[in-house]
Write a protein that holds these residues in place. Structure first.
Motif, PDB file in Angstrom:
ATOM      1  N   CYS A 144       0.828  -1.208   0.000  1.00 15.65           N
ATOM      2  CA  CYS A 144       0.000   0.000   0.000  1.00 15.65           C
ATOM      3  C   CYS A 144       0.866   1.262   0.000  1.00 15.65           C
ATOM      4  O   CYS A 144       2.075   1.210   0.244  1.00 15.65           O
ATOM      5  CB  CYS A 144      -0.959  -0.012   1.193  1.00 15.65           C
ATOM      6  SG  CYS A 144      -0.196   0.465   2.767  1.00 15.65           S
ATOM      7  N   CYS A 147       3.044   2.107   2.966  1.00 18.80           N
ATOM      8  CA  CYS A 147       4.218   1.263   3.251  1.00 18.80           C
ATOM      9  C   CYS A 147       5.341   1.378   2.229  1.00 18.80           C
ATOM     10  O   CYS A 147       6.477   1.013   2.527  1.00 18.80           O
ATOM     11  CB  CYS A 147       3.802  -0.211   3.276  1.00 18.80           C
ATOM     12  SG  CYS A 147       2.890  -0.730   4.738  1.00 18.80           S
ATOM     13  N   CYS A 199      -2.689  -5.340   2.080  1.00 17.67           N
ATOM     14  CA  CYS A 199      -1.326  -4.846   1.856  1.00 17.67           C
ATOM     15  C   CYS A 199      -0.368  -6.001   2.079  1.00 17.67           C
ATOM     16  O   CYS A 199      -0.348  -6.613   3.155  1.00 17.67           O
ATOM     17  CB  CYS A 199      -1.001  -3.699   2.804  1.00 17.67           C
ATOM     18  SG  CYS A 199       0.748  -3.238   2.779  1.00 17.67           S
ATOM     19  N   GLU A 202       1.965  -5.709   5.108  1.00 12.61           N
ATOM     20  CA  GLU A 202       1.368  -5.747   6.442  1.00 12.61           C
ATOM     21  C   GLU A 202       0.704  -7.082   6.783  1.00 12.61           C
ATOM     22  O   GLU A 202       0.517  -7.393   7.960  1.00 12.61           O
ATOM     23  CB  GLU A 202       0.311  -4.636   6.554  1.00 12.61           C
ATOM     24  CG  GLU A 202       0.907  -3.244   6.491  1.00 12.61           C
ATOM     25  CD  GLU A 202      -0.185  -2.185   6.444  1.00 12.61           C
ATOM     26  OE1 GLU A 202      -0.874  -1.990   7.456  1.00 12.61           O
ATOM     27  OE2 GLU A 202      -0.351  -1.563   5.370  1.00 12.61           O
TER      28      GLU A 202
HETATM   29 ZN   LIG Z   1       0.847  -1.273   3.837  1.00 15.34          ZN
END
Ligand SMILES: [Zn+2]
Length: 227
Positions: A144, A147, A199, A202
């Motif tokens: 994402c 990040c 994501c 994550e």
């Molecule tokens: Zn992310």
């Protein structure tokens, strides 16, 4: 194996299935041969179709699949055939699969360079050349914008071509939102989008290059038609 996401779409010439794999498979070129082969065998069993891989090179070349043989240098695949499952593999890059109401299918791999070079748009155009009408896209899990930290110069370089990619990390540094870039490109091409979400960095159920380094596995977007 499990699919992170799986859906079926009725089309004029049968049914198209779209799916995204999770970290229960590693379909990457760096996976040990037996691991990748086992993953492809599981995928063949789950789909009833022959998995078709491309050698992804961060370009905008689109290959039309007319036989189940081959491993072309390409970042987009299209076909009108049944029985072949097109794969786009990624670990932070954006995997996209495309389905036309008229039955044509496509898959694209869009990382930073692919977004800049417009591989998703090129795949849409190639499908339309084949007669595709009523296209829809599914955008799979990717890193994402919160990040994907990059140097500011790189952010500005990509955003100069695709402004929607300009983003900031959750810790306040320059980043790129490749998903937003792909969404903007699909919208500009008149293609409605289903965002699968997630994501990769994550979510531990997904492969991530940024989290796991060079040895990271690869997930896949998969699309296949049955008559
Ligand atoms: Zn992310």
């Amino acid at each position: 194996m499990t699919f992170l996401f799986h859906d079926t779409v009725p089309v004029a010439t049968g049914t198209v299935s779209v799916a995204f794999t999770d970290a229960s498979l590693d379909l990457g070129d760096l996976a040990p041969d037996d691991v990748r082969a086992a993953g492809l065998a599981e995928l063949a069993s789950a789909t009833g179709a022959t998995p078709y891989l491309m050698h992804q090179v961060h370009g905008a070349t689109v290959h039309e699949v007319t036989t189940t043989d081959g491993f072309p240098d390409a970042d987009g695949l299209v076909t009108t055939d049944v029985g072949v499952a097109l794969l786009t593999r990624a670990a932070d890059c954006v995997p996209v699969v495309l389905v036309a109401e008229t039955g044509e299918i496509g898959a694209a791999h869009a990382g930073r360079e692919g977004v800049r070079r417009g591989v998703v748009t090129a795949t849409v155009e190639r499908l339309r050349e084949l007669g595709a009408d009523g296209l829809r896209a599914w955008v799979g899990p990717h890193i994402c914008g919160g990040c994907y930290e990059v140097p500011e110069e790189m952010r500005e370089d990509i955003a100069a071509t695709v402004p929607a990619t300009r983003a900031t990390t959750t810790w306040g540094t320059p980043s790129l939102d490749l998903g937003a870039g792909v969404l903007a490109q699909l919208t500009a091409a008149g293609v409605p989008v289903v965002e699968v979400g997630g994501c990769t960095r994550e979510d531990e159920r997904l492969h991530s290059y940024r989290r796991d380094g060079a040895a990271a596995g690869r997930l896949a977007g998969v699309v296949w038609r049955t008559a």
